[in-house]
Write an enzyme that holds these catalytic residues in place. Structure first.
Site, short mmCIF file in Angstrom:
data_model
loop_
_atom_site.label_atom_id
_atom_site.label_comp_id
_atom_site.label_asym_id
_atom_site.label_seq_id
_atom_site.Cartn_x
_atom_site.Cartn_y
_atom_site.Cartn_z
N VAL A 64 -68.39 -67.79 25.85
CA VAL A 64 -68.40 -68.82 26.88
C VAL A 64 -67.80 -70.12 26.35
CG1 VAL A 64 -69.90 -70.30 28.29
CG2 VAL A 64 -70.35 -67.84 28.12
N ALA A 65 -68.12 -70.45 25.09
CA ALA A 65 -67.60 -71.67 24.48
C ALA A 65 -66.08 -71.60 24.32
CB ALA A 65 -68.25 -71.90 23.12
N GLU A 82 -64.38 -74.56 30.18
CA GLU A 82 -64.77 -74.68 31.57
C GLU A 82 -64.50 -76.07 32.13
OE1 GLU A 82 -68.77 -74.82 29.28
OE2 GLU A 82 -66.87 -73.77 29.15
N ASP A 85 -31.58 -87.00 51.38
CA ASP A 85 -30.86 -87.33 52.60
C ASP A 85 -30.33 -88.76 52.46
OD1 ASP A 85 -30.17 -86.59 55.35
OD2 ASP A 85 -31.46 -88.26 55.89
N ASP A 102 -36.27 -87.61 55.94
CA ASP A 102 -37.13 -88.22 56.94
C ASP A 102 -37.00 -87.58 58.32
OD1 ASP A 102 -34.61 -89.04 57.54
OD2 ASP A 102 -35.01 -91.20 57.50
N ASP A 129 -34.89 -82.12 58.01
CA ASP A 129 -35.24 -81.99 56.59
C ASP A 129 -36.44 -81.08 56.35
OD1 ASP A 129 -33.26 -83.81 55.69
OD2 ASP A 129 -34.52 -85.48 56.28
N ASN A 139 -62.17 -75.45 20.02
CA ASN A 139 -62.77 -74.14 20.22
C ASN A 139 -62.39 -73.16 19.11
OD1 ASN A 139 -63.85 -75.17 22.53
ND2 ASN A 139 -62.69 -73.90 23.95
N GLU A 178 -64.67 -73.77 16.26
CA GLU A 178 -65.97 -73.13 16.44
C GLU A 178 -65.88 -71.63 16.14
OE1 GLU A 178 -67.52 -74.02 20.35
OE2 GLU A 178 -66.50 -75.96 20.34
N ASN A 185 -69.69 -77.38 22.93
CA ASN A 185 -68.68 -77.14 23.96
C ASN A 185 -68.80 -78.14 25.11
OD1 ASN A 185 -66.47 -75.35 24.38
ND2 ASN A 185 -67.55 -74.55 26.17
N THR A 220 -67.62 -81.75 23.97
CA THR A 220 -66.17 -81.85 23.73
C THR A 220 -65.39 -81.69 25.03
OG1 THR A 220 -66.08 -79.50 23.18
CG2 THR A 220 -66.32 -81.04 21.36
N ASP A 221 -65.82 -80.77 25.90
CA ASP A 221 -65.14 -80.60 27.18
C ASP A 221 -65.53 -81.68 28.18
OD1 ASP A 221 -63.88 -78.44 26.24
OD2 ASP A 221 -64.81 -76.97 27.57
#
Length: 923
Positions: free
Chosen positions: A279-280, A284, A326, A659, A663, A725, A728, A753, A756-757
């Protein structure tokens, strides 16, 4: 497919099976059944539930969902809840973006006309536009919107504004005769009118040739619905990273579990440890950091007048290699402006004076140039032989704007800039009769009574002008129009206050000036006058338009925006190639391109590809020359999409600015579509990824810089979190192999984790732009997020971090200290803070950047250090995280060892800078 513009009126009516009196009710009903209602149709898209479900199929999202489930299983509900919140927020964001596509179709539908005047069986009726069928004969009037694609049968001074469809800023003069040409662009089909365009002048009768989805507007709607959404480079990179992380997490989980059990560890504990490490290994926090970095970037862009409609577009800008823009309203001001006055013997260029005067026209302004009598006569003729008027401008208090035909408005404004205001002129020379403009003659004439011989010039030191010097009698006729035709009806020329015969010398001189201005893409009108004793009988072109005195030429152009040239230069410095795509005339387009630097001034061989050429080319044909062409003229919507596709086939990452309705398909097909906020149609805005609130092309340069900065910052976060990571993983893998206990508990791994995240990672998302951001080429759209040395950095920093932590374990465990695990835990956490500070720049040291240049990151690092100290010394946290209080010496060792990573990373930067410096020194 019938080219209706090539057929004469009788052939058109015969082909459609109709008459000038129109269809009968029975015929109309039968055709309505056959062709369907005259409206744009939408294809059935995915249901809202299908769109929402698709948000959870991304690889990175699946990895996070698995991580959340595992976190719940090991009892870490906090981490699991945070992961799920991130997933749900990203799903909502994606769902919102995908459903915005429907608005583009809704905006197109608003261009439909609710009611139209139709001739049925000889009777004029007002019917809903949806009831129109091919063969219906309709009436066109000033101010009306064209309800279908029609062939003009009768034209009485009919002009239609088609800029939303063709890109041309001047209303098109419509004719009712057949055109002898093939494969001509929409802008040149002067006997046709198209759904969604607007009648600005005159009146006409037309027959419907196409309705609904068969119209040009319908083709645009069809293209909008068939062009699919493509993943942005960032989405592609995140998917690739997520895939490899998922594979890596499974491998790590298996190795750590096997190694732990082999060393005699308890199976349940080893499983939890292995899962925690897996998971670490998955960052995430990455989706959250990406989303927050993009959102903050979008906020900064709004402050710089760029509104982001689709969040990934913020980063996508950083990959742009070509901007297809354009011309009308984007590179130019979408405002016809008099730039040249040419009278016998001299030429006055007003470009620089207009630039200094600014956009606001006010009666308090001093004249741009001292108006001598010849210039005054030229401007008076152009202003009085004119149906445009000046009225107060609500958007600019104290200012005035022209109302009417853009060309005539430019003449009225030019005269006012010289102190000659139309309202004052009309008190001295009121109009008493006129011969209206016709497309056959290409000129108009007005007759004015001479009510006074003294004319006031507003703001001039010479406050009045003696009209007697022009030999005016009781009446004067002014004529303006195409120069060729004006020379045919003139027999004298006004030179320095007197008339001279219009001999071959003067004709050649006037024609040469006209040809030179036309070659520069300038629209040219001639002005002449004729003193009259009495009103002629009758007042018509035969009695008035002869024996005129030619005064001079007026040149006008839709001028380029003053700031765009610098923006184009910045684009080139940043490795981005600007390309002009317009519906305007090739000469005009090339002239503007040279003025802006899109085409070099000395490039005499610069090629312009027209819409007629594009129609005969396949995408493969265009692909062979697309990188050598910077200007495209007279193009249609389908051509714009073809240009974008050819560029993309050549590996370019394309931004399209525009515009108009025309376009919209190209905006959607391009990698990033940029619409104009002020002049842009709803259709173009809904199809775009980004809207320029000030319609300023220069704003896109600031947006590109922001996009590059954001992508750089996302890379910094990935470099930081993945190298941490790896550290780790190294310490957890090597310890059992060296016969040492597992160094961290599952909860300690998740804590490292999380911190740090967490805050430090988010703070890296607001890192300021580096100095060379806009002095380097764009990053390749297909490059991996781990490219340009990132994976090497992740490995060597991660390995160093792991070895430093492992050495602390070897020392502490060897000493028999009960605090060894807490020391490893602390060393690893603090080493990651040093990594966060070092990762801010690949080339510049923290000292060069300035410690306080990213205050959020400094605050996040300090807060993380405080939290780590609390985990070590607060009793109830000691129980939760299985830590013990460190002695000052043990804390000092952990702190000293953690700095190794920071100093090593900074040292490599210094060595690299010294080596690069030697390479750049002359030998």
């Amino acid at each position: 497919m019938t080219d209706w513009y090539t057929l004469d009126r009788d052939a058109v009516l015969e082909r459609l099976g109709t008459r000038l009196d129109g269809l009968t009710d029975e015929e109309a009903a039968e055709r309505l059944q056959r062709f369907g209602p005259n409206q744009l149709q939408e294809r059935r898209g995915r249901s809202p539930w299908a769109v929402l479900a698709a948000q959870f199929t991304e690889v990175m999202v699946v990895v996070l969902l698995v991580a959340a489930i595992i976190s719940f299983a090991i009892g870490d509900a906090t981490d699991a809840v945070m992961i799920l919140i991130i997933v749900v927020l990203n799903a909502i964001l994606g769902f919102t973006q995908e459903y915005r596509a429907e608005r583009a179709m809704a905006a197109l539908k608003r261009l439909a006309v609710p009611v139209v005047k139709v001739r049925r069986a000889g009777q004029i009726r007002e019917l809903p536009a949806t009831q129109l069928v091919p063969g219906d004969v309709i009436l066109l009037e000033a101010g009306a919107r064209v309800p279908a694609d029609v062939r003009i049968l009768e034209s009485v001074n009919l002009r239609i504004e088609e800029s939303a469809l063709t890109g041309e800023s001047v209303p098109t003069e419509k004719v009712d005769r057949a055109l002898v040409a093939e494969n001509i662009s929409l802008g040149d089909q002067r006997n046709m009118a198209f759904m969604g365009t607007t009648v600005t002048y005159g009146r006409g009768v037309a027959v419907v040739v196409k309705t609904g989805m068969r119209t040009e507007l319908g083709h645009i709607a069809d293209m909008l619905q068939t062009i699919g959404e493509e993943k942005t480079p960032l989405q592609q990179r995140m998917a690739e990273l997520g895939k490899w992380l998922a594979i890596g997490a499974l491998i790590i989980c298996a190795i750590v579990f096997a190694a732990g059990v082999w060393r005699g560890g308890e199976i349940t504990e080893m499983f939890l440890t292995a899962v925690s490490l897996a998971v670490a290994a998955v960052p995430e926090g990455l989706p959250a950091v990406v989303t927050i970095a993009l959102a903050l970037g979008a906020q900064r862009m709004v402050r710089r007048n760029a509104l982001i409609r689709k969040l990934p577009a913020v980063e996508t800008l950083g990959s742009v290699t070509t901007i297809c823009s354009d011309k009308t309203g984007t590179l130019t001001e979408n405002r016809m402006t008099v730039t040249v006055l040419d009278v016998a013997g001299r030429t006055v260029n007003l470009v620089e004076q207009l630039r200094k005067a600014g956009p606001v026209l006010s009666p308090d302004d001093a004249p741009l140039a001292p108006p001598d009598e010849t210039l005054t006569l030229l401007l008076i003729g152009g202003t009085l032989c004119n149906d445009a008027i000046l009225e107060p401008d609500e958007k600019r208090p104290g200012g005035y704007r022209a109302v009417g035909d853009p060309t005539e408005g430019a003449l009225v404004i030019a005269a006012a800039r010289m102190g000659l205001w139309k309202a004052q002129l009309e008190t001295v020379l009121p109009r008493v009769a006129e011969v209206p403009f016709t497309s056959e003659r290409k000129r108009m004439t007005t007759i004015h009574k001479v009510a006074s011989h003294r004319l006031q010039v507003t703001g001039s030191e010479q406050s009045d002008q003696e009209l007697a010097t022009w030999n005016l009698q009781h009446y004067v006729a002014f004529t303006k129009g195409a120069v060729d035709g004006m020379l045919e009806i003139s027999d004298r020329v006004w030179v320095d206050g007197r008339t001279e015969p219009l001999d071959d010398h003067w004709r050649e001189r006037i024609q040469a000036a006209n040809d030179q201005l036309a070659a520069d893409g300038v629209r040219v009108l001639g002005v002449a006058f004729r003193p009259l004793d009495t009103l002629p009988e009758p007042v018509n072109e035969e009695t008035l338009e002869r024996e005129l005195i030619f005064v001079g030429l007026v040149g006008m152009i839709d001028p380029p925006r003053s700031e765009v040239r610098d923006a184009v230069a910045k684009c080139r410095t940043a490795g981005i190639r600007p390309v002009m795509i317009t519906g305007d005339h090739p000469l005009t387009a090339l002239h503007i391109a040279r003025q802006l630097g899109i085409v070099a001034l000395d490039d005499a061989q610069a090629r312009v590809i027209t819409g007629q050429e594009l129609a005969e080319m396949t995408v493969d044909d265009l692909e062979a020359v697309v990188e050598d062409v910077a200007v495209y003229a007279r193009v249609s919507p389908a051509h714009k999409v073809k240009i974008v596709e050819a560029l993309k086939h050549r590996g370019h990452f394309v931004a399209m600015t525009g515009d108009g309705v025309n376009d919209a398909p190209a905006l959607k097909r391009a990698d990033i579509g940029v619409a104009m906020g002020i002049t842009g149609t709803d259709v173009s805005k809904e199809a775009a990824d980004m809207i320029l609130l000030d319609d300023n092309f220069a704003t896109i340069v600031a947006a590109i810089e922001e996009g590059r900065t954001i992508y750089d910052n996302i890379r910094k976060f990935v470099r930081y979190t993945m190298s941490s990571n790896v550290g780790e993983i190294i310490v957890m893998l090597l310890a059992p192999l060296l016969g040492l206990p597992i160094p961290l508990t599952p909860l300690q791994i998740l804590w490292v984790n999380l911190v740090t995240d967490g805050l430090p990672g988010l703070a890296l998302g607001v890192e300021p732009a580096e100095p060379d951001t806009m002095r380097r080429p764009p990053h390749p759209p297909n490059e991996s997020i781990l490219a340009r040395g990132m994976w090497q950095y992740m490995l060597w920093i991660g390995i160093l971090m792991g070895l430093v932590s492992l050495s602390v374990e070897i020392w502490g465990y060897g000493k028999g200290s009960g605090a060894w695990r807490t020391m490893v835990f602390t060393t690893l956490c603090l080493a990651q803070m040093g990594n966060a500070l070092a990762v801010r720049s690949e080339r510049r040291t923290l000292l060069a950047l300035g410690l306080f240049s990213n205050r959020p990151l400094l605050g996040a690092v300090l807060l993380t250090v405080v939290l780590q100290v609390a985990v070590i010394y607060v009793p109830f946290l000691q129980v939760i995280f299985r830590t013990v209080a460190l002695t000052p010496a043990q804390l000092g060792i952990s702190l000293a060892m953690s700095t190794v990573v920071f100093f090593a990373a900074e040292g490599v930067k210094l060595v690299r800078a010294r080596v690069n410096g030697r390479r750049t020194q002359p030998s």
